[in-house]
Design a protein around this motif. Structure first.
Motif, PDB file in Angstrom:
ATOM      1  N   SER A 143      55.808 -86.568 -83.462  1.00  0.00           N
ATOM      2  CA  SER A 143      56.229 -87.926 -83.106  1.00  0.00           C
ATOM      3  C   SER A 143      56.193 -88.116 -81.596  1.00  0.00           C
ATOM      4  O   SER A 143      55.795 -89.166 -81.098  1.00  0.00           O
ATOM      5  N   GLN A 144      56.603 -87.043 -80.855  1.00  0.00           N
ATOM      6  CA  GLN A 144      56.562 -87.125 -79.401  1.00  0.00           C
ATOM      7  C   GLN A 144      55.132 -87.243 -78.899  1.00  0.00           C
ATOM      8  O   GLN A 144      54.842 -87.965 -77.942  1.00  0.00           O
ATOM      9  N   GLU A 145      54.210 -86.537 -79.557  1.00  0.00           N
ATOM     10  CA  GLU A 145      52.816 -86.617 -79.161  1.00  0.00           C
ATOM     11  C   GLU A 145      52.264 -88.020 -79.391  1.00  0.00           C
ATOM     12  O   GLU A 145      51.416 -88.508 -78.647  1.00  0.00           O
ATOM     13  N   GLU A 146      52.786 -88.679 -80.429  1.00  0.00           N
ATOM     14  CA  GLU A 146      52.362 -90.057 -80.670  1.00  0.00           C
ATOM     15  C   GLU A 146      52.809 -90.975 -79.539  1.00  0.00           C
ATOM     16  O   GLU A 146      52.112 -91.910 -79.159  1.00  0.00           O
ATOM     17  N   TYR A 147      54.016 -90.671 -78.982  1.00  0.00           N
ATOM     18  CA  TYR A 147      54.472 -91.454 -77.840  1.00  0.00           C
ATOM     19  C   TYR A 147      53.516 -91.290 -76.663  1.00  0.00           C
ATOM     20  O   TYR A 147      53.269 -92.221 -75.907  1.00  0.00           O
ATOM     21  N   HIS A 148      53.000 -90.050 -76.501  1.00  0.00           N
ATOM     22  CA  HIS A 148      52.129 -89.773 -75.368  1.00  0.00           C
ATOM     23  C   HIS A 148      50.717 -90.272 -75.604  1.00  0.00           C
ATOM     24  O   HIS A 148      49.920 -90.289 -74.680  1.00  0.00           O
ATOM     25  N   GLN A 149      50.404 -90.647 -76.815  1.00  0.00           N
ATOM     26  CA  GLN A 149      49.040 -91.053 -77.128  1.00  0.00           C
ATOM     27  C   GLN A 149      48.733 -92.397 -76.485  1.00  0.00           C
ATOM     28  O   GLN A 149      49.566 -93.293 -76.432  1.00  0.00           O
ATOM     29  N   THR A 150      47.533 -92.518 -75.963  1.00  0.00           N
ATOM     30  CA  THR A 150      47.098 -93.742 -75.308  1.00  0.00           C
ATOM     31  C   THR A 150      45.881 -94.289 -76.032  1.00  0.00           C
ATOM     32  O   THR A 150      44.975 -93.536 -76.386  1.00  0.00           O
ATOM     33  N   TRP A 151      45.899 -95.591 -76.251  1.00  0.00           N
ATOM     34  CA  TRP A 151      44.779 -96.233 -76.928  1.00  0.00           C
ATOM     35  C   TRP A 151      43.900 -96.915 -75.889  1.00  0.00           C
ATOM     36  O   TRP A 151      44.381 -97.675 -75.050  1.00  0.00           O
ATOM     37  N   TYR A 152      42.602 -96.633 -75.967  1.00  0.00           N
ATOM     38  CA  TYR A 152      41.648 -97.279 -75.076  1.00  0.00           C
ATOM     39  C   TYR A 152      40.690 -98.119 -75.912  1.00  0.00           C
ATOM     40  O   TYR A 152      40.181 -97.669 -76.937  1.00  0.00           O
ATOM     41  N   HIS A 153      40.472 -99.339 -75.464  1.00  0.00           N
ATOM     42  CA  HIS A 153      39.568-100.233 -76.166  1.00  0.00           C
ATOM     43  C   HIS A 153      38.360-100.526 -75.285  1.00  0.00           C
ATOM     44  O   HIS A 153      38.457-100.543 -74.051  1.00  0.00           O
ATOM     45  N   GLU A 154      37.262-100.770 -75.915  1.00  0.00           N
ATOM     46  CA  GLU A 154      36.067-101.125 -75.164  1.00  0.00           C
ATOM     47  C   GLU A 154      36.246-102.516 -74.561  1.00  0.00           C
ATOM     48  O   GLU A 154      36.588-103.470 -75.255  1.00  0.00           O
ATOM     49  N   GLY A 155      36.021-102.612 -73.256  1.00  0.00           N
ATOM     50  CA  GLY A 155      36.225-103.867 -72.563  1.00  0.00           C
ATOM     51  C   GLY A 155      34.920-104.584 -72.298  1.00  0.00           C
ATOM     52  O   GLY A 155      33.826-104.057 -72.573  1.00  0.00           O
ATOM     53  N   PRO A 156      35.004-105.768 -71.753  1.00  0.00           N
ATOM     54  CA  PRO A 156      33.795-106.523 -71.437  1.00  0.00           C
ATOM     55  C   PRO A 156      33.048-105.916 -70.246  1.00  0.00           C
ATOM     56  O   PRO A 156      33.571-105.053 -69.535  1.00  0.00           O
ATOM     57  N   ALA A 157      31.841-106.400 -70.026  1.00  0.00           N
ATOM     58  CA  ALA A 157      31.042-105.906 -68.897  1.00  0.00           C
ATOM     59  C   ALA A 157      31.720-106.225 -67.574  1.00  0.00           C
ATOM     60  O   ALA A 157      31.586-105.471 -66.591  1.00  0.00           O
ATOM     61  N   SER A 158      32.488-107.303 -67.550  1.00  0.00           N
ATOM     62  CA  SER A 158      33.179-107.672 -66.314  1.00  0.00           C
ATOM     63  C   SER A 158      34.246-106.647 -65.935  1.00  0.00           C
ATOM     64  O   SER A 158      34.612-106.536 -64.752  1.00  0.00           O
ATOM     65  N   LEU A 159      34.760-105.875 -66.925  1.00  0.00           N
ATOM     66  CA  LEU A 159      35.762-104.857 -66.624  1.00  0.00           C
ATOM     67  C   LEU A 159      35.157-103.750 -65.762  1.00  0.00           C
ATOM     68  O   LEU A 159      35.788-103.278 -64.814  1.00  0.00           O
ATOM     69  N   LYS A 160      33.951-103.325 -66.080  1.00  0.00           N
ATOM     70  CA  LYS A 160      33.283-102.297 -65.282  1.00  0.00           C
ATOM     71  C   LYS A 160      33.081-102.779 -63.849  1.00  0.00           C
ATOM     72  O   LYS A 160      33.330-102.036 -62.883  1.00  0.00           O
ATOM     73  N   GLU A 161      32.638-104.014 -63.712  1.00  0.00           N
ATOM     74  CA  GLU A 161      32.443-104.568 -62.375  1.00  0.00           C
ATOM     75  C   GLU A 161      33.776-104.635 -61.620  1.00  0.00           C
ATOM     76  O   GLU A 161      33.826-104.351 -60.412  1.00  0.00           O
ATOM     77  N   ALA A 162      34.842-104.997 -62.330  1.00  0.00           N
ATOM     78  CA  ALA A 162      36.160-105.067 -61.698  1.00  0.00           C
ATOM     79  C   ALA A 162      36.631-103.684 -61.256  1.00  0.00           C
ATOM     80  O   ALA A 162      37.216-103.542 -60.174  1.00  0.00           O
ATOM     81  N   ARG A 163      36.380-102.669 -62.071  1.00  0.00           N
ATOM     82  CA  ARG A 163      36.804-101.309 -61.701  1.00  0.00           C
ATOM     83  C   ARG A 163      36.061-100.843 -60.456  1.00  0.00           C
ATOM     84  O   ARG A 163      36.649-100.193 -59.571  1.00  0.00           O
ATOM     85  N   LEU A 164      34.789-101.118 -60.377  1.00  0.00           N
ATOM     86  CA  LEU A 164      34.017-100.755 -59.182  1.00  0.00           C
ATOM     87  C   LEU A 164      34.546-101.508 -57.961  1.00  0.00           C
ATOM     88  O   LEU A 164      34.663-100.946 -56.864  1.00  0.00           O
ATOM     89  N   TRP A 165      34.868-102.776 -58.150  1.00  0.00           N
ATOM     90  CA  TRP A 165      35.415-103.572 -57.053  1.00  0.00           C
ATOM     91  C   TRP A 165      36.749-102.995 -56.595  1.00  0.00           C
ATOM     92  O   TRP A 165      37.034-102.907 -55.386  1.00  0.00           O
ATOM     93  N   LEU A 166      37.606-102.590 -57.547  1.00  0.00           N
ATOM     94  CA  LEU A 166      38.906-102.003 -57.217  1.00  0.00           C
ATOM     95  C   LEU A 166      38.746-100.700 -56.456  1.00  0.00           C
ATOM     96  O   LEU A 166      39.523-100.402 -55.533  1.00  0.00           O
ATOM     97  N   ALA A 167      37.770 -99.891 -56.826  1.00  0.00           N
ATOM     98  CA  ALA A 167      37.534 -98.639 -56.111  1.00  0.00           C
ATOM     99  C   ALA A 167      37.121 -98.919 -54.665  1.00  0.00           C
ATOM    100  O   ALA A 167      37.626 -98.280 -53.724  1.00  0.00           O
ATOM    101  N   ARG A 168      36.203 -99.862 -54.469  1.00  0.00           N
ATOM    102  CA  ARG A 168      35.762-100.197 -53.114  1.00  0.00           C
ATOM    103  C   ARG A 168      36.905-100.797 -52.290  1.00  0.00           C
ATOM    104  O   ARG A 168      36.957-100.621 -51.064  1.00  0.00           O
ATOM    105  N   TYR A 169      37.826-101.494 -52.971  1.00  0.00           N
ATOM    106  CA  TYR A 169      38.960-102.100 -52.265  1.00  0.00           C
ATOM    107  C   TYR A 169      40.013-101.061 -51.889  1.00  0.00           C
ATOM    108  O   TYR A 169      40.570-101.084 -50.778  1.00  0.00           O
ATOM    109  N   SER A 170      40.319-100.142 -52.817  1.00  0.00           N
ATOM    110  CA  SER A 170      41.460 -99.236 -52.622  1.00  0.00           C
ATOM    111  C   SER A 170      41.151 -98.032 -51.730  1.00  0.00           C
ATOM    112  O   SER A 170      42.042 -97.546 -51.024  1.00  0.00           O
ATOM    113  N   LEU A 171      39.944 -97.526 -51.757  1.00  0.00           N
ATOM    114  CA  LEU A 171      39.642 -96.307 -50.994  1.00  0.00           C
ATOM    115  C   LEU A 171      39.838 -96.484 -49.489  1.00  0.00           C
ATOM    116  O   LEU A 171      40.456 -95.628 -48.846  1.00  0.00           O
TER     117      LEU A 171
END
Length: 507
Positions: A143-171
């Motif tokens: 049950s504790q492992e279920e608490y630690h479990q994380t669900w990932y869903h496939e996102g839109p193409a704009s999510l990838k672009e946003a992640r790249l933008w966030l990396a360029r912004y934060s570094l």
């Protein structure tokens, strides 16, 4: 004793038992059975001449048989105990005792005595009890492992672009923060100590400089504008208001929500570089509505639709491009306001998500849930990089320190925990208040102190590091539901269930 000494009572008793004895002799002669005193007692009870108060009689044979049964049961238990095999590993013996709910050690007890105690316990509860407890432990672990479990869903193409933008912004921001930390390290320790002492002395002189009734219903949230000249408050009446500080005069009433407003948040560039007609604020309510506001109108600029349950908090990404929302459907969401779409719907908590805060660099997001766990998410990869486990009750507030590696969480277990992202664990637990903590906040500029507000009607100031109390802000008559520090470091605002907000300033 002679016959002359007989009292009337003794004479009556002698006549009575004499008649009983005579009747019993006649019965013996007639039936040929033996005479016993026990039969005489029974006859006396039947005749009503011998009374027993409880109305019951325990036979000697019954008492003896019970004692014999106890002895036999103890004998059988010892026999079972001799047949039980117990490990000679003391650590395993302690683990078994813990699983059975027994103390793992007693005062003055050695390994041999501990093994014997385990054997005796198993002889009473049965060896199967240990197997059952191990099954329960495995079930709890799963049950504790279920608490630690994380669900990932496939996102839109704009999510990838946003992640790249966030990396360029934060570094670059992370590199700048590290450079500032190196420069601070070059400052002599004595100079840094003197500065902290002066700051602490100033904080001990905090006083209430303004108290204002903000609404007809409890005030749930407050936040200063980036230029420190405005204070936004949210109320359970559905109204949001803008106040000029420090004189606390009403500037504008924002009407749009129909139910309890959970939070209102300023855009990072609001009152600095944004036009008043642009989107300057965002708010959320218990009916799932999220609204965007400008500074020159009391009507919302736009609505963000998609939530079906209570939205507890909204928070702007440091860049101002993204807006984070937490929802009681066990998820939090990230909205790209430039593209005007939802780019991330992230699950991972087993209960509602209450609070969200972004790292100063813009690389991470921290969420706190009603499942008593917190999570740190890497916005550039989408992964949960740290699991905050330790609170006993719901987490209602989470905040990153400007130093970039400390995180504070406030919980319903009356404590504030400080976590170190580098060590990936709790470094200090502050027993902060007498009731649940509704909000925690680091000093925005340097993080040299920490503020906590709670349902015990007080807010408190704590040193960082050290976590010793500096000042208790006690003036509210109801629960402290929110607090904030002005970006210029001059003012502290607290809002309360008593329908007021108060400003605090050093003398």
């Amino acid at each position: 004793m002679s016959d002359d000494d007989d009292t009337p009572v003794v004479k009556k008793a002698r006549i009575f038992y004499g008649s009983l004895e005579e009747k019993e002799r006649e019965r013996v002669a007639r039936e040929g059975t033996g005479f016993s005193g026990k039969d005489a007692v029974k006859a006396g009870i039947a005749a009503g001449n011998i009374n027993i108060s409880s109305g019951e009689a325990m036979e000697m044979e019954d008492r003896v048989s019970e004692r014999q049964a106890e002895v036999l049961a103890e004998f059988e238990r010892r026999k079972r105990a001799r047949q039980i095999t117990v490990s000679t590993d003391d650590a395993e013996v302690k683990a078994c005792l813990r699983a059975l709910g027994e103390p793992i050690t007693l005062f003055g007890e050695g390994p041999a005595e501990r093994r014997e105690r385990l054997r005796n316990t198993l002889s009473v509860v049965g060896p199967d009890a240990l197997k059952k407890s191990k099954k329960d432990e495995d079930k709890a672990r799963r049950s504790q492992e279920e608490y630690h479990q994380t669900w990932y869903h496939e996102g839109p193409a704009s999510l990838k672009e946003a992640r790249l933008w966030l990396a360029r912004y934060s570094l670059p921001r992370a590199a700048g923060r590290l450079q500032d930390a190196r420069a601070l390290k070059e400052v002599p320790e004595s100079t840094r100590t003197v500065r902290k002492q002066e700051l602490h002395k100033t904080l001990r002189n905090l006083n209430n400089v303004c108290s204002q009734i903000g609404d007809d219903r409890p005030i749930s949230y407050c936040q200063f504008s980036p230029n420190s000249k405005l204070l936004a408050t949210a109320s359970w009446s559905g109204l949001c208001k803008l106040w000029a500080v420090p004189d606390c005069s009403l500037v504008r009433t924002l009407r749009g929500h129909n139910t309890n407003v959970g939070a209102i948040s300023f855009h990072p560039k609001s009152t600095l570089s944004l036009e008043e007609s642009d989107v300057n604020m965002a708010s959320c309510a218990a009916d799932g509505s999220v609204k965007l506001w400008s500074l020159d109108s009391d009507e919302p600029v736009a609505d963000i639709e998609g939530h079906t349950m209570r939205v507890a908090r909204v928070a702007w990404h440091p860049s101002g491009r993204f807006l984070g929302t937490t929802c009681y459907d066990n998820s939090w969401r990230l909205w790209d306001l430039d593209a005007q779409e939802e780019i991330l719907h992230q699950e991972g908590h087993s209960k509602g998500v209450h609070d969200i805060h972004f790292h100063p660099d813009g690389s991470l997001a921290g969420t706190g849930g009603l499942d008593a766990f917190g999570r740190i998410w890497d916005l550039r990869t989408g992964r949960c990089v740290m699991f905050l486990e330790g609170h006993l009750k719901e987490i209602y507030s989470i905040d990153f320190s400007p130093n970039g590696f400390h995180v504070a969480t406030g919980s319903g277990d009356h404590t504030c925990r400080v976590w170190d992202l580098r060590k990936r664990r709790t470094i200090y637990t502050i027993p902060a208040h007498q009731n649940l903590l509704s909000c925690v906040k680091f000093q925005p500029a340097d993080g040299h102190y920490l503020l906590t507000g709670a349902y015990d009607n007080t807010a408190k100031v704590w040193t960082h590091p050290g976590w010793s109390p500096l000042k208790t802000l006690a003036a509210h008559e109801g629960k402290v539901m929110g607090l904030d520090l002005s970006p210029d470091g001059q003012l502290i605002a607290t809002c309360s269930y008593d329908r007021t907000f108060k400003l605090w300033m050093t003398e």
